[in-house]
Design an enzyme around this catalytic site. Structure first.
Site, PDB file in Angstrom:
ATOM      1  N   ASP A 154       0.823  -1.214   0.000  1.00  0.00           N
ATOM      2  CA  ASP A 154       0.000   0.000   0.000  1.00  0.00           C
ATOM      3  C   ASP A 154       0.860   1.269   0.000  1.00  0.00           C
ATOM      4  OD1 ASP A 154      -2.420   1.367   0.093  1.00  0.00           O
ATOM      5  OD2 ASP A 154      -3.198   0.219   1.776  1.00  0.00           O
ATOM      6  N   ASP A 209     -10.030   3.543  -3.443  1.00  0.00           N
ATOM      7  CA  ASP A 209     -10.735   2.319  -3.013  1.00  0.00           C
ATOM      8  C   ASP A 209     -12.149   2.235  -3.579  1.00  0.00           C
ATOM      9  OD1 ASP A 209      -8.488   2.049  -1.517  1.00  0.00           O
ATOM     10  OD2 ASP A 209      -9.515   1.837   0.402  1.00  0.00           O
TER      11      ASP A 209
END
Ligand code: GLA
Length: 404
Positions: A154, A209
């Site tokens: 990430d 997201d």
């Protein structure tokens, strides 16, 4: 007598070799078709534990999802303890994983599945757990020792570091640790990974997201999550960068997470058309037969996993009814995606719509080539492309045809 090689030629050769070495750090051949599996984040966020992993592994097998191709079980953020140990090693949260991560990995492997973990290029993960910055080689050795097969990496708390450099460092660390691991880049498309990550990782997120919503965006204070259809908007422009071994990742699936069945079907259809990684994000222990039948539809998965590895292109768009065409190893697939609030009538005359794709170089003139047509969700043969395709596609739904 040997002829002396000019110094500039030596430098050029050295530079070429060096460039090749730098470009060749990932394990090639690991994701020749888009990876398929399950990830904990969309449903469970930080509420994960050993029992959930084991039950999910059992479900992947008993539900038939493993047989359908879902092989990676990936634990997302929050599997770690808040601190590294005295040697600087990552530690699994002892409350959530009382037997450590190796036992969990071994259990997943014993089911014939592959196991994945998550970390972050920054100093801390997005949920505040220890990040990898400065520990790349040590963490890669930890992953190899645990026996993971997939790493999602990430991009929170990265304080202005260079994305290409950070991901290249981690990729090289994985390669050096020696265990083949699928490397999933998750910097949300901020640094255009499609321009530089082909040999760094196997898939890269293309947007922020996803959320379990069909249209629009959802605001969360400082950031926004995208609906499935909002994500689709930006995919056509980057389709040419994906291919066997290196995929655009429009994020994990929200099938079974609260959208209507038709919306789930549309979401899954377009993900397959986009040759997206198919990473389920629902609670497999509670899924309905309808959810399972969407996720395991063999015809749709065959589109996603086609060995040509070419993403669909958008042929047309009118009143939020998209027509997408996916060139395939044999024939092609066509998807009518109704993003709008009302039912719409498709009247598609094949012979009036010759197809040409720059990326795959596919060219089809239906006046010359006649294909059989199959409606994949309805499981119905519809004759051939001599006859125009006329049908109503309900709101927030999709029809996918296979031409062969
Ligand atoms: C980021 C990622 C998500 C998820 C969370 C975990 O937002 O994009 O997919 O991994 O972090 O904190």
């Amino acid at each position: 007598m040997l002829k002396r090689v000019p110094i500039s030629t030596c430098m050029l050769l050295f530079a070429l070799l060096f460039a090749q070495a730098v470009n060749a750090q990932k394990f090639e051949g690991l994701a020749l078709t888009p990876p398929m599996g399950w990830n904990s984040w969309n449903t469970f966020a930080v509420k994960i534990n050993e029992k959930l992993v084991m039950e999910t592994a059992d479900q992947l097998v008993s539900s038939g999802m493993k047989d359908a191709g879902y092989t990676y079980l990936v634990l997302d953020d929050a599997w770690m303890a808040m601190e590294r140990d005295a040697q600087g090693n990552l530690v699994a949260d002892p409350q959530k994983f009382p037997h450590g991560m190796k036992v969990v990995a071994d259990y997943v492997h014993s089911k014939g599945l592959k196991f994945g973990l998550y970390n972050c290029a920054g100093t801390k993960t997005c949920a505040g757990y220890p990040g990898t910055r400065g520990y790349e080689y040590q963490d890669a050795r930890f992953y190899a020792a645990v026996g993971i097969d997939y790493l999602k990496f990430d991009w929170c708390n990265t304080d202005g570091i260079n994305a290409k450099e950070a991901y290249t460092t981690m990729s090289t660390a994985i390669k050096t640790a020696g265990r083949p691991i699928v490397f999933s880049l998750c910097e949300w498309g901020n640094n255009k990974p499609w321009d530089w990550a082909e040999h760094v990782g196997h898939l890269w997120r293309t947007t922020t997201d996803i959320t379990n919503q069909f249209n629009g965006i959802k605001k969360f204070g400082t950031w926004s999550a995208f609906s499935a259809m909002k994500i689709v908007e930006s995919q056509n422009a980057i389709r040419k960068f994906a291919g066997p071994g290196h995929w655009n990742d429009p994020d994990m699936l929200e099938v079974g997470n609260g959208m209507k069945v038709n919306e789930d079907r549309a979401h899954f259809s377009i993900w397959c058309m986009l040759a997206a990684p198919l990473i389920a994000g629902n609670d497999l222990r509670k899924m309905t037969p309808q959810t399972l039948s969407i996720l395991t539809d063999k015809d749709m998965i065959a589109i996603d996993q086609d060995s040509l590895g070419v993403e669909a292109y958008k042929l047309a768009e009118k009143d939020s009814l998209d027509t997408w065409v996916k060139p395939m190893k044999k024939g092609l697939a066509i998807c009518f995606l109704n993003r709008s609030e009302k039912a719409q009538t498709i009247d598609f005359n094949w012979t009036a719509n010759p197809l040409a794709d720059d990326v795959s170089k596919m060219k089809v003139d239906f006046k010359q080539t006649n294909y059989k047509v199959r409606d994949l969700w309805a499981k119905k043969e519809l004759g051939t492309t001599k006859k125009p395709f006329k049908q109503v596609v309900p709101a927030h739904d999709a029809i996918v045809l296979r031409l062969y």
